[in-house]
Design a protein around this motif. Structure first.
Motif, PDB file in Angstrom:
ATOM      1  N   ASN A  62       0.853  -1.182   0.000  1.00  0.00           N
ATOM      2  CA  ASN A  62       0.000   0.000   0.000  1.00  0.00           C
ATOM      3  C   ASN A  62       0.893   1.239   0.000  1.00  0.00           C
ATOM      4  N   LYS A  63       0.985   1.868  -1.167  1.00  0.00           N
ATOM      5  CA  LYS A  63       1.917   2.976  -1.350  1.00  0.00           C
ATOM      6  C   LYS A  63       1.605   4.150  -0.417  1.00  0.00           C
ATOM      7  N   GLU A  64       0.325   4.478  -0.285  1.00  0.00           N
ATOM      8  CA  GLU A  64      -0.056   5.632   0.542  1.00  0.00           C
ATOM      9  C   GLU A  64       0.245   5.381   2.016  1.00  0.00           C
ATOM     10  N   GLN A  65      -0.065   4.163   2.491  1.00  0.00           N
ATOM     11  CA  GLN A  65       0.234   3.836   3.890  1.00  0.00           C
ATOM     12  C   GLN A  65       1.745   3.866   4.158  1.00  0.00           C
ATOM     13  N   THR A  66       2.516   3.416   3.164  1.00  0.00           N
ATOM     14  CA  THR A  66       3.980   3.430   3.299  1.00  0.00           C
ATOM     15  C   THR A  66       4.489   4.867   3.395  1.00  0.00           C
ATOM     16  N   LYS A  67       3.952   5.735   2.533  1.00  0.00           N
ATOM     17  CA  LYS A  67       4.315   7.168   2.579  1.00  0.00           C
ATOM     18  C   LYS A  67       4.004   7.772   3.939  1.00  0.00           C
ATOM     19  N   ILE A  76      14.125   7.642  11.425  1.00  0.00           N
ATOM     20  CA  ILE A  76      14.720   6.339  11.074  1.00  0.00           C
ATOM     21  C   ILE A  76      16.048   6.572  10.358  1.00  0.00           C
ATOM     22  N   VAL A  77      17.131   5.937  10.841  1.00  0.00           N
ATOM     23  CA  VAL A  77      18.451   6.142  10.227  1.00  0.00           C
ATOM     24  C   VAL A  77      18.900   4.945   9.384  1.00  0.00           C
ATOM     25  N   GLY A  78      18.207   3.822   9.506  1.00  0.00           N
ATOM     26  CA  GLY A  78      18.574   2.648   8.724  1.00  0.00           C
ATOM     27  C   GLY A  78      17.391   1.706   8.575  1.00  0.00           C
ATOM     28  N   VAL A  79      17.392   0.952   7.480  1.00  0.00           N
ATOM     29  CA  VAL A  79      16.313  -0.007   7.217  1.00  0.00           C
ATOM     30  C   VAL A  79      16.920  -1.368   6.900  1.00  0.00           C
ATOM     31  N   SER A 105       6.631  -3.595  -2.982  1.00  0.00           N
ATOM     32  CA  SER A 105       6.864  -3.136  -1.609  1.00  0.00           C
ATOM     33  C   SER A 105       8.287  -2.603  -1.459  1.00  0.00           C
ATOM     34  N   LEU A 106       9.256  -3.251  -2.112  1.00  0.00           N
ATOM     35  CA  LEU A 106      10.639  -2.755  -2.080  1.00  0.00           C
ATOM     36  C   LEU A 106      10.723  -1.363  -2.707  1.00  0.00           C
ATOM     37  N   VAL A 107      10.113  -1.192  -3.863  1.00  0.00           N
ATOM     38  CA  VAL A 107      10.165   0.100  -4.566  1.00  0.00           C
ATOM     39  C   VAL A 107       9.532   1.204  -3.720  1.00  0.00           C
ATOM     40  N   TYR A 108       8.410   0.913  -3.078  1.00  0.00           N
ATOM     41  CA  TYR A 108       7.731   1.944  -2.285  1.00  0.00           C
ATOM     42  C   TYR A 108       8.577   2.371  -1.080  1.00  0.00           C
ATOM     43  N   VAL A 109       9.267   1.425  -0.469  1.00  0.00           N
ATOM     44  CA  VAL A 109      10.168   1.766   0.644  1.00  0.00           C
ATOM     45  C   VAL A 109      11.334   2.614   0.128  1.00  0.00           C
ATOM     46  N   LEU A 110      11.915   2.191  -0.993  1.00  0.00           N
ATOM     47  CA  LEU A 110      13.064   2.920  -1.545  1.00  0.00           C
ATOM     48  C   LEU A 110      12.673   4.324  -1.993  1.00  0.00           C
ATOM     49  N   GLN A 111      11.464   4.496  -2.521  1.00  0.00           N
ATOM     50  CA  GLN A 111      11.022   5.832  -2.922  1.00  0.00           C
ATOM     51  C   GLN A 111      11.030   6.791  -1.737  1.00  0.00           C
ATOM     52  N   GLU A 112      10.644   6.284  -0.587  1.00  0.00           N
ATOM     53  CA  GLU A 112      10.637   7.139   0.618  1.00  0.00           C
ATOM     54  C   GLU A 112      12.066   7.407   1.096  1.00  0.00           C
ATOM     55  N   LEU A 113      12.909   6.386   1.064  1.00  0.00           N
ATOM     56  CA  LEU A 113      14.296   6.574   1.504  1.00  0.00           C
ATOM     57  C   LEU A 113      15.054   7.515   0.561  1.00  0.00           C
ATOM     58  N   SER A 119      20.642   7.683   3.496  1.00  0.00           N
ATOM     59  CA  SER A 119      19.905   6.448   3.803  1.00  0.00           C
ATOM     60  C   SER A 119      20.854   5.262   3.859  1.00  0.00           C
ATOM     61  N   HIS A 120      20.555   4.350   4.794  1.00  0.00           N
ATOM     62  CA  HIS A 120      21.351   3.130   4.965  1.00  0.00           C
ATOM     63  C   HIS A 120      20.394   1.941   4.870  1.00  0.00           C
ATOM     64  N   PHE A 121      20.676   1.012   3.950  1.00  0.00           N
ATOM     65  CA  PHE A 121      19.696  -0.027   3.612  1.00  0.00           C
ATOM     66  C   PHE A 121      20.373  -1.389   3.537  1.00  0.00           C
ATOM     67  N   ILE A 122      19.827  -2.363   4.269  1.00  0.00           N
ATOM     68  CA  ILE A 122      20.297  -3.753   4.204  1.00  0.00           C
ATOM     69  C   ILE A 122      19.204  -4.590   3.545  1.00  0.00           C
TER      70      ILE A 122
END
Length: 337
Positions: A62-67, A76-79, A105-113, A119-122
């Motif tokens: 859910n893109k809007e909920q993720t936003k 948040i400093v890392g994901v 879901s990956l793309v929506y998280v990355l769009q916000e980061l 951003s730090h991402f694992i």
């Protein structure tokens, strides 16, 4: 305290990683849509660490909920991104479900980061990207092969998306961790692998068979070109795996990364056959396992085990727990269920 988001943080590897993050002094917030986990896992995490992580029941498709989530949690400093469907057979039957969930879901998280200053991402990746590798053990330089399943393909696509983002945004830093076969449970027996329905992985099927929940374990093929004829995999204790995530995250937070996108294999460096895993279980549990040899299964690679030199030297991480340790912890966990 640095605030870390763990997506899929109530799942098998996610929950063990939350424990290690909290033990290392991080503040954790978990996102999970409970599609393959239960909220009860929070109780186990709290019992081990004496800290209850923040939790939001959220579907990252859910893109809007993720936003909205990221607007609310700007500190948040890392994901660490685990949230994904992971059953190979199911992905073959329902490829679009897997692509929608794992990629969107990956793309929506990355769009916000991508909007953040740094951003730090694992990324939770997999040795499935190597397919049947040309030689053993498998190094990070081994070519990735066409995926054997839509699930495996979502990991390859995920890595490509992340790498492309690191090229376009110099402030986005990421590490992909390619796991081999995570098994076992926390030594407290408060959290462990809890498959919903029939287990698709070897070890929970072994423990459920020994506990009487399953009638018999099927061993798929005994005529592979291996010492005992059964497939060989690199089985890594989930607690060792979880600790690697914390070390990888600290590497990014401390600006120790050599490039903005790094890849590490996580395994023990040793292959064990299906029969060796069964023998290990019988040894530590004093149980005789009811199993039979059946025909090979489509899509199974003959052998896959990691060369872990890069993780050992660059990350300074090494798997410490043995196959017997993992099998005993899995059996103790099964007995609590």
């Amino acid at each position: 305290m640095s605030k870390i988001l763990v997506t899929g943080g109530l799942g098998f590897i996610g929950s063990h990683t939350v424990v290690e993050l909290q033990n290392a002094g991080f503040k954790v917030i978990i996102i999970d849509n409970l599609s393959n986990a239960t909220e009860n896992v929070l109780n186990g995490i709290t019992a081990i660490t004496s800290i209850t992580p923040e939790f939001e029941n959220l579907d990252l498709k859910n893109k809007e909920q993720t936003k909205t989530f990221f607007k609310k949690h700007q500190d948040i400093v890392g994901v660490i991104h685990f949230a994904a469907y992971k059953a190979v057979g199911e992905s073959v039957k329902s490829p679009l479900t897997y692509y929608e969930n794992n990629v969107n879901s990956l793309v929506y998280v990355l769009q916000e980061l991508n909007k953040k200053a740094v951003s730090h991402f694992i990324f939770s990746s997999s040795c499935t990207v190597y397919g049947q590798a040309d030689s053993m053990p498998i190094t990070e330089l081994a070519p990735t092969k066409p995926a054997e399943s839509p699930y495996g393909n979502t990991k390859k696509i995920g890595e490509a998306i992340i790498e492309d983002l690191t090229k376009s945004n110099a402030n986005f830093k990421a590490i992909a961790l390619r796991y081999f076969n995570p098994i076992g449970a926390h030594q407290s027996s408060k959290i462990g692998e809890l498959p919903i329905g029939v287990p698709l992985n070897l070890v929970p099927y072994i423990t459920q068979t020994a506990a009487g929940k399953r009638e018999q374990l099927s061993v798929f093929g005994d005529n592979y070109p291996t010492p005992d004829g059964t497939c060989i995999r690199d089985y890594i204790h989930v607690v060792d795996l979880a600790k690697a995530h914390v070390i990888a995250l600290q590497r990014l937070l401390e600006n120790k990364n050599d490039t903005n996108f790094e890849i590490f294999n996580l395994g023990t460096g040793k292959g064990s056959s299906v029969l060796e895993v069964i023998q290990s279980f019988e040894r530590v549990s004093n149980q005789k396992l009811n199993y039979k040899i059946v025909d090979r299964r489509d899509g199974d690679v003959v052998e896959a085990y990691a060369n872990t030199t890069k993780a050992n030297t660059v990350l300074g991480w090494k798997a410490k727990l043995s196959l017997d340790d993992a099998m005993l912890s899995a059996w103790k966990w099964e007995q609590t269920l």
